[in-house]
Design a protein around this motif. Sequence first.
Motif, PDB file in Angstrom:
ATOM      1  N   GLU A  83      49.206  42.173  19.424  1.00  0.00           N
ATOM      2  CA  GLU A  83      48.486  42.373  20.687  1.00  0.00           C
ATOM      3  C   GLU A  83      48.492  41.103  21.526  1.00  0.00           C
ATOM      4  O   GLU A  83      48.628  41.170  22.730  1.00  0.00           O
ATOM      5  CB  GLU A  83      47.038  42.777  20.393  1.00  0.00           C
ATOM      6  N   LYS A  84      48.316  39.963  20.862  1.00  0.00           N
ATOM      7  CA  LYS A  84      48.217  38.701  21.597  1.00  0.00           C
ATOM      8  C   LYS A  84      49.482  38.446  22.424  1.00  0.00           C
ATOM      9  O   LYS A  84      49.380  38.112  23.589  1.00  0.00           O
ATOM     10  CB  LYS A  84      48.005  37.531  20.626  1.00  0.00           C
ATOM     11  N   THR A  85      50.651  38.619  21.801  1.00  0.00           N
ATOM     12  CA  THR A  85      51.893  38.333  22.512  1.00  0.00           C
ATOM     13  C   THR A  85      52.056  39.293  23.688  1.00  0.00           C
ATOM     14  O   THR A  85      52.438  38.887  24.777  1.00  0.00           O
ATOM     15  CB  THR A  85      53.115  38.445  21.576  1.00  0.00           C
ATOM     16  N   ILE A  86      51.727  40.583  23.442  1.00  0.00           N
ATOM     17  CA  ILE A  86      51.833  41.581  24.500  1.00  0.00           C
ATOM     18  C   ILE A  86      50.905  41.205  25.654  1.00  0.00           C
ATOM     19  O   ILE A  86      51.306  41.194  26.805  1.00  0.00           O
ATOM     20  CB  ILE A  86      51.480  42.989  23.943  1.00  0.00           C
ATOM     21  N   GLU A  87      49.664  40.862  25.311  1.00  0.00           N
ATOM     22  CA  GLU A  87      48.676  40.541  26.331  1.00  0.00           C
ATOM     23  C   GLU A  87      49.153  39.360  27.185  1.00  0.00           C
ATOM     24  O   GLU A  87      49.043  39.381  28.393  1.00  0.00           O
ATOM     25  CB  GLU A  87      47.363  40.178  25.627  1.00  0.00           C
ATOM     26  N   LYS A  88      49.677  38.335  26.542  1.00  0.00           N
ATOM     27  CA  LYS A  88      50.161  37.155  27.248  1.00  0.00           C
ATOM     28  C   LYS A  88      51.244  37.536  28.252  1.00  0.00           C
ATOM     29  O   LYS A  88      51.204  37.115  29.400  1.00  0.00           O
ATOM     30  CB  LYS A  88      50.748  36.151  26.250  1.00  0.00           C
ATOM     31  N   ASP A  89      52.197  38.361  27.802  1.00  0.00           N
ATOM     32  CA  ASP A  89      53.293  38.766  28.676  1.00  0.00           C
ATOM     33  C   ASP A  89      52.768  39.501  29.904  1.00  0.00           C
ATOM     34  O   ASP A  89      53.190  39.222  31.016  1.00  0.00           O
ATOM     35  CB  ASP A  89      54.270  39.660  27.915  1.00  0.00           C
ATOM     36  N   TYR A  90      51.829  40.435  29.678  1.00  0.00           N
ATOM     37  CA  TYR A  90      51.295  41.210  30.793  1.00  0.00           C
ATOM     38  C   TYR A  90      50.509  40.326  31.748  1.00  0.00           C
ATOM     39  O   TYR A  90      50.566  40.508  32.955  1.00  0.00           O
ATOM     40  CB  TYR A  90      50.418  42.363  30.274  1.00  0.00           C
ATOM     41  N   LYS A  92      51.037  37.155  32.362  1.00  0.00           N
ATOM     42  CA  LYS A  92      52.018  36.392  33.141  1.00  0.00           C
ATOM     43  C   LYS A  92      52.607  37.248  34.257  1.00  0.00           C
ATOM     44  O   LYS A  92      52.691  36.819  35.401  1.00  0.00           O
ATOM     45  CB  LYS A  92      53.154  35.895  32.234  1.00  0.00           C
ATOM     46  N   ILE A  93      53.019  38.466  33.882  1.00  0.00           N
ATOM     47  CA  ILE A  93      53.626  39.374  34.872  1.00  0.00           C
ATOM     48  C   ILE A  93      52.629  39.680  35.978  1.00  0.00           C
ATOM     49  O   ILE A  93      52.950  39.607  37.165  1.00  0.00           O
ATOM     50  CB  ILE A  93      54.115  40.676  34.183  1.00  0.00           C
ATOM     51  N   PHE A  94      51.387  39.987  35.559  1.00  0.00           N
ATOM     52  CA  PHE A  94      50.349  40.341  36.526  1.00  0.00           C
ATOM     53  C   PHE A  94      50.078  39.176  37.481  1.00  0.00           C
ATOM     54  O   PHE A  94      50.015  39.363  38.693  1.00  0.00           O
ATOM     55  CB  PHE A  94      49.072  40.737  35.791  1.00  0.00           C
ATOM     56  N   LEU A  95      49.945  37.962  36.924  1.00  0.00           N
ATOM     57  CA  LEU A  95      49.664  36.781  37.744  1.00  0.00           C
ATOM     58  C   LEU A  95      50.814  36.498  38.703  1.00  0.00           C
ATOM     59  O   LEU A  95      50.583  36.178  39.871  1.00  0.00           O
ATOM     60  CB  LEU A  95      49.402  35.559  36.858  1.00  0.00           C
ATOM     61  N   THR A  96      52.042  36.645  38.214  1.00  0.00           N
ATOM     62  CA  THR A  96      53.215  36.416  39.055  1.00  0.00           C
ATOM     63  C   THR A  96      53.217  37.383  40.238  1.00  0.00           C
ATOM     64  O   THR A  96      53.382  36.973  41.394  1.00  0.00           O
ATOM     65  CB  THR A  96      54.508  36.596  38.235  1.00  0.00           C
ATOM     66  N   ILE A  97      52.981  38.662  39.934  1.00  0.00           N
ATOM     67  CA  ILE A  97      52.950  39.683  40.991  1.00  0.00           C
ATOM     68  C   ILE A  97      51.826  39.376  41.976  1.00  0.00           C
ATOM     69  O   ILE A  97      52.004  39.469  43.194  1.00  0.00           O
ATOM     70  CB  ILE A  97      52.788  41.101  40.378  1.00  0.00           C
ATOM     71  N   LEU A  98      50.662  38.984  41.442  1.00  0.00           N
ATOM     72  CA  LEU A  98      49.507  38.690  42.281  1.00  0.00           C
ATOM     73  C   LEU A  98      49.809  37.531  43.226  1.00  0.00           C
ATOM     74  O   LEU A  98      49.554  37.620  44.430  1.00  0.00           O
ATOM     75  CB  LEU A  98      48.300  38.345  41.394  1.00  0.00           C
ATOM     76  N   VAL A  99      50.392  36.451  42.670  1.00  0.00           N
ATOM     77  CA  VAL A  99      50.705  35.265  43.480  1.00  0.00           C
ATOM     78  C   VAL A  99      51.714  35.625  44.567  1.00  0.00           C
ATOM     79  O   VAL A  99      51.531  35.282  45.741  1.00  0.00           O
ATOM     80  CB  VAL A  99      51.237  34.115  42.589  1.00  0.00           C
ATOM     81  N   ILE A 100      52.759  36.369  44.179  1.00  0.00           N
ATOM     82  CA  ILE A 100      53.788  36.778  45.149  1.00  0.00           C
ATOM     83  C   ILE A 100      53.165  37.644  46.249  1.00  0.00           C
ATOM     84  O   ILE A 100      53.426  37.440  47.435  1.00  0.00           O
ATOM     85  CB  ILE A 100      54.944  37.528  44.434  1.00  0.00           C
ATOM     86  N   SER A 101      52.279  38.592  45.832  1.00  0.00           N
ATOM     87  CA  SER A 101      51.633  39.470  46.805  1.00  0.00           C
ATOM     88  C   SER A 101      50.782  38.671  47.777  1.00  0.00           C
ATOM     89  O   SER A 101      50.843  38.903  48.992  1.00  0.00           O
ATOM     90  CB  SER A 101      50.747  40.494  46.085  1.00  0.00           C
ATOM     91  N   VAL A 102      49.995  37.743  47.240  1.00  0.00           N
ATOM     92  CA  VAL A 102      49.098  36.954  48.099  1.00  0.00           C
ATOM     93  C   VAL A 102      49.917  36.114  49.075  1.00  0.00           C
ATOM     94  O   VAL A 102      49.608  36.068  50.277  1.00  0.00           O
ATOM     95  CB  VAL A 102      48.167  36.063  47.234  1.00  0.00           C
ATOM     96  N   ILE A 103      50.979  35.475  48.565  1.00  0.00           N
ATOM     97  CA  ILE A 103      51.814  34.626  49.427  1.00  0.00           C
ATOM     98  C   ILE A 103      52.472  35.462  50.524  1.00  0.00           C
ATOM     99  O   ILE A 103      52.419  35.103  51.708  1.00  0.00           O
ATOM    100  CB  ILE A 103      52.887  33.875  48.588  1.00  0.00           C
ATOM    101  N   SER A 104      53.053  36.612  50.115  1.00  0.00           N
ATOM    102  CA  SER A 104      53.749  37.445  51.105  1.00  0.00           C
ATOM    103  C   SER A 104      52.759  38.048  52.104  1.00  0.00           C
ATOM    104  O   SER A 104      53.068  38.189  53.291  1.00  0.00           O
ATOM    105  CB  SER A 104      54.565  38.540  50.417  1.00  0.00           C
ATOM    106  N   LEU A 105      51.561  38.362  51.615  1.00  0.00           N
ATOM    107  CA  LEU A 105      50.523  38.906  52.496  1.00  0.00           C
ATOM    108  C   LEU A 105      50.084  37.845  53.497  1.00  0.00           C
ATOM    109  O   LEU A 105      49.960  38.110  54.698  1.00  0.00           O
ATOM    110  CB  LEU A 105      49.332  39.382  51.650  1.00  0.00           C
TER     111      LEU A 105
END
Length: 152
Positions: A83-90, A92-105
């Motif tokens: 679970e830990k490895t899965i959670e970490k990956d998600y 990272k993905i979520f934060l990356t998407i969030l940062v990209i969304s905020v920047i593009s917005l």
Amino acid sequence: MIIDCACKKYKFAVKAEEIGINGRVVQCGVCDQKWFQEPASTEEFKVLKDNYIKEEEEKIKKAKAQKPIKEKSDKNYVPVKYEKTIEKDYTKIFLTILVISVISLAFSFENREYIISKNPELIDFFSLLEEFVEYLKKYYSDIIDVLTPKQN
Ligand SMILES: [Zn+2]
């Protein structure tokens, strides 16, 4: 049950089930003599069979008593790691998407006049976004107002 060899020199311990209710031909492992072994008496056979069933039940009980400990230790160890490895990956993905969304917005908000001139249908979206930014500004200026008197 204990059976006597036809040579009468040896005795063998045999499970009553192996001879069966009808008896069977057996062979002495020492002198190679063969003979028909009568089954144990019905009563004797029943007692032996009951003992056999009890032994098997105890084996199953012991196996059951041991299994949960093994399963628990396995479950406690492996899934947590998984679970830990899965959670970490998600994350990272979520934060990356969030940062990209905020920047593009933020980028599109800064260039909203140009974007609206090209895509007039987005005017509702940007007016809503403008309202939201205004709200944020007010919200943070309220916080700053609360903080500034301490500094003065
Ligand atoms: Zn024999």
